[in-house]
Design a protein around this motif. Structure first.
Motif, short mmCIF file in Angstrom:
data_model
loop_
_atom_site.label_atom_id
_atom_site.label_comp_id
_atom_site.label_asym_id
_atom_site.label_seq_id
_atom_site.Cartn_x
_atom_site.Cartn_y
_atom_site.Cartn_z
N VAL A 190 -8.98 -4.58 9.54
CA VAL A 190 -10.30 -5.18 9.35
C VAL A 190 -10.68 -5.14 7.87
O VAL A 190 -11.13 -6.14 7.30
N THR A 191 -10.48 -3.98 7.26
CA THR A 191 -10.80 -3.84 5.83
C THR A 191 -9.96 -4.78 4.98
O THR A 191 -10.46 -5.43 4.05
N GLY A 192 -8.67 -4.87 5.30
CA GLY A 192 -7.78 -5.75 4.56
C GLY A 192 -8.18 -7.21 4.66
O GLY A 192 -8.19 -7.94 3.66
N LEU A 193 -8.54 -7.66 5.85
CA LEU A 193 -8.96 -9.04 6.04
C LEU A 193 -10.22 -9.34 5.24
O LEU A 193 -10.35 -10.41 4.63
N VAL A 250 -1.45 -6.68 6.44
CA VAL A 250 -2.76 -6.29 5.91
C VAL A 250 -3.10 -4.84 6.29
O VAL A 250 -4.15 -4.34 5.90
N MET A 251 -2.20 -4.21 7.00
CA MET A 251 -2.38 -2.79 7.32
C MET A 251 -1.89 -1.92 6.17
O MET A 251 -2.42 -0.84 5.91
N GLU A 252 -0.88 -2.41 5.47
CA GLU A 252 -0.27 -1.63 4.39
C GLU A 252 -1.02 -1.85 3.08
O GLU A 252 -1.71 -2.85 2.90
N ARG A 253 -0.85 -0.93 2.16
CA ARG A 253 -1.44 -1.02 0.83
C ARG A 253 -0.37 -0.80 -0.22
O ARG A 253 0.33 0.20 -0.15
N PRO A 254 -0.14 -1.73 -1.16
CA PRO A 254 -0.87 -2.98 -1.27
C PRO A 254 -0.54 -3.93 -0.11
O PRO A 254 0.53 -3.84 0.48
N MET A 255 -1.46 -4.82 0.18
CA MET A 255 -1.24 -5.77 1.27
C MET A 255 -0.13 -6.74 0.89
O MET A 255 0.05 -7.09 -0.28
N ILE A 289 0.03 -14.18 5.69
CA ILE A 289 0.12 -12.72 5.89
C ILE A 289 1.50 -12.40 6.43
O ILE A 289 1.95 -12.98 7.43
N GLU A 290 2.18 -11.48 5.80
CA GLU A 290 3.56 -11.16 6.17
C GLU A 290 3.61 -10.13 7.31
O GLU A 290 2.79 -9.21 7.37
N ASP A 291 4.59 -10.32 8.20
CA ASP A 291 4.86 -9.38 9.29
C ASP A 291 3.64 -9.10 10.15
O ASP A 291 3.32 -7.94 10.46
#
Length: 365
Positions: free
Chosen positions: A98-101, A46-51, A39-41
């Motif tokens: 949480v959603t991204g994970l 995983v907060m950004e979209r696209p992840m 996972i970057e940064d």
């Protein structure tokens, strides 16, 4: 069933992060047959979209990556996801993480960070109902429950190398050389560097001091026939009146900075000393990891994967008594590890005659 785990780095960078990531990937893949997602940064990836995530495999890690400073995954040390800055004030964006994970389909996360990062990551992983194991890293070496953290030994080495270079120029010109090192909450870097680098004075946040005491230490050196002195000071050390030396941030707010210059000015006023100040700053973070940090990072990375495999989650992999162990994340985030008066390095410094300020008399040699 093949497991899929993720790994990220969070908080300030330091030497040895890539060695830890490498250990996680190699051990998880070659021993357990697991997939590893990078996972970057930190949580930002995983907060950004696209992840911003990508698979990691042993082929990503040639010999160069073991030696490389910084982190191949990137890291952030600002923007608490539970109070993320926005034009309208802080907002809670933790649910996006949480959603991204969950969308990644991972079976657990290994987070490499300090105590602040551990607290945030543990809270997020509990909401996601996913296993989490932490690996401690910080040049400040102030994480509870571990003898040392990834990045500390290399940072000390850089500080000692600086003192080794300041020594001859101080001697040549009969100067007082002040080296300001990092140490946001604790003075571990300063005390270790002072002992290893032959300093006469070491000032840290944990012990009160006086300028008169510093002056006396410098004059004592002169009485022994030496006309130069070396002083190490941690960046978070307050002025002798208890106030902090701060500098404004370009975007607002303040940060530590300037204690070395303040002490230099006071010494010039008191005794007319010829003082020069060197501030190492982020030079301590960017060095290639030394052997000790590579070994530590590799051992903790392997142990973190083993903890995940055994179902021992909610734990932090630590180094204690020349071996790996683990402590609960609750213990790590609830406690600090400042420099204590009975620390062997403090006792050694006092035994060498280094001025440390008002260390409790019971611990004086």
């Amino acid at each position: 069933m093949t497991k899929r785990i993720a790994v990220l780095t969070s908080g300030g960078d330091c030497a040895g992060l890539n060695a830890a990531i490498r250990a996680v990937v190699l051990h998880a893949n070659t021993i357990y047959g697991w997939e590893v997602i990078g996972i970057e940064d930190g949580t930002r990836g995983v907060m950004e979209r696209p992840m911003r995530v990508h698979p990691l495999a042993p082929s990503n890690f040639d010999g160069h990556m073991l030696r490389r400073a910084g982190t191949m995954l990137g890291s952030v040390s600002t923007g608490d996801p539970f109070a993320f800055p926005s034009p309208h004030g802080p907002v809670d964006r933790s649910e996006e993480i949480v959603t991204g994970l969950k969308d990644l389909g991972i079976d657990g996360l290994i987070g490499i960070g300090g105590d602040g990062s551990m607290q945030i990551l543990d809270k997020i992983m509990q909401r996601a109902d996913l296993p989490f194991v932490g690996i401690p890293k910080t040049i400040d070496n102030d994480v509870f429950g571990t003898d040392t953290t990834i990045g500390f030994d290399t940072a000390v080495t850089v500080a000692v190398e600086a003192l080794d270079r300041l020594h001859p120029t101080a001697q040549s010109h009969n100067r007082v050389m002040i080296l300001e090192v990092m140490g946001r909450d604790a003075g571990h870097i300063a005390t270790h560097a002072a002992v290893a680098g032959g300093a006469d004075v070491c000032l840290i946040p944990e012990f009160r001091y006086s300028i008169d005491g510093v002056v006396e230490a410098i004059q004592s050196v002169g009485h022994h026939g030496r006309r130069f002195s070396l002083i190490v000071v941690a960046e978070a050390t307050p002025k002798s009146d208890g106030t902090q030396a701060m500098r404004p941030r370009p975007g607002g707010g303040e940060r530590y900075g300037g204690i070395g210059e303040w002490i230099g000015d006071e010494l010039e006023k008191r005794i007319g000393a010829d003082v020069r100040v060197t501030t190492l700053g982020h030079v301590q973070r960017g060095a290639e990891p030394n052997a000790a940090d590579r070994v530590l990072a590799s051992a903790l990375g392997v142990h973190a994967v083993d903890l995940m495999a055994k179902g021992k989650t909610g734990r932090v992999a630590v180094w204690r008594n020349r071996g790996v162990g683990d402590v609960s994340i609750e213990d790590v985030v609830s406690n600090k590890r400042p420099v204590s008066a009975d620390d062997i390095v403090v006792r050694t410094a006092l035994g060498l005659g280094i001025y440390l300020g008002d260390v409790p008399l019971a611990h004086q040699p």
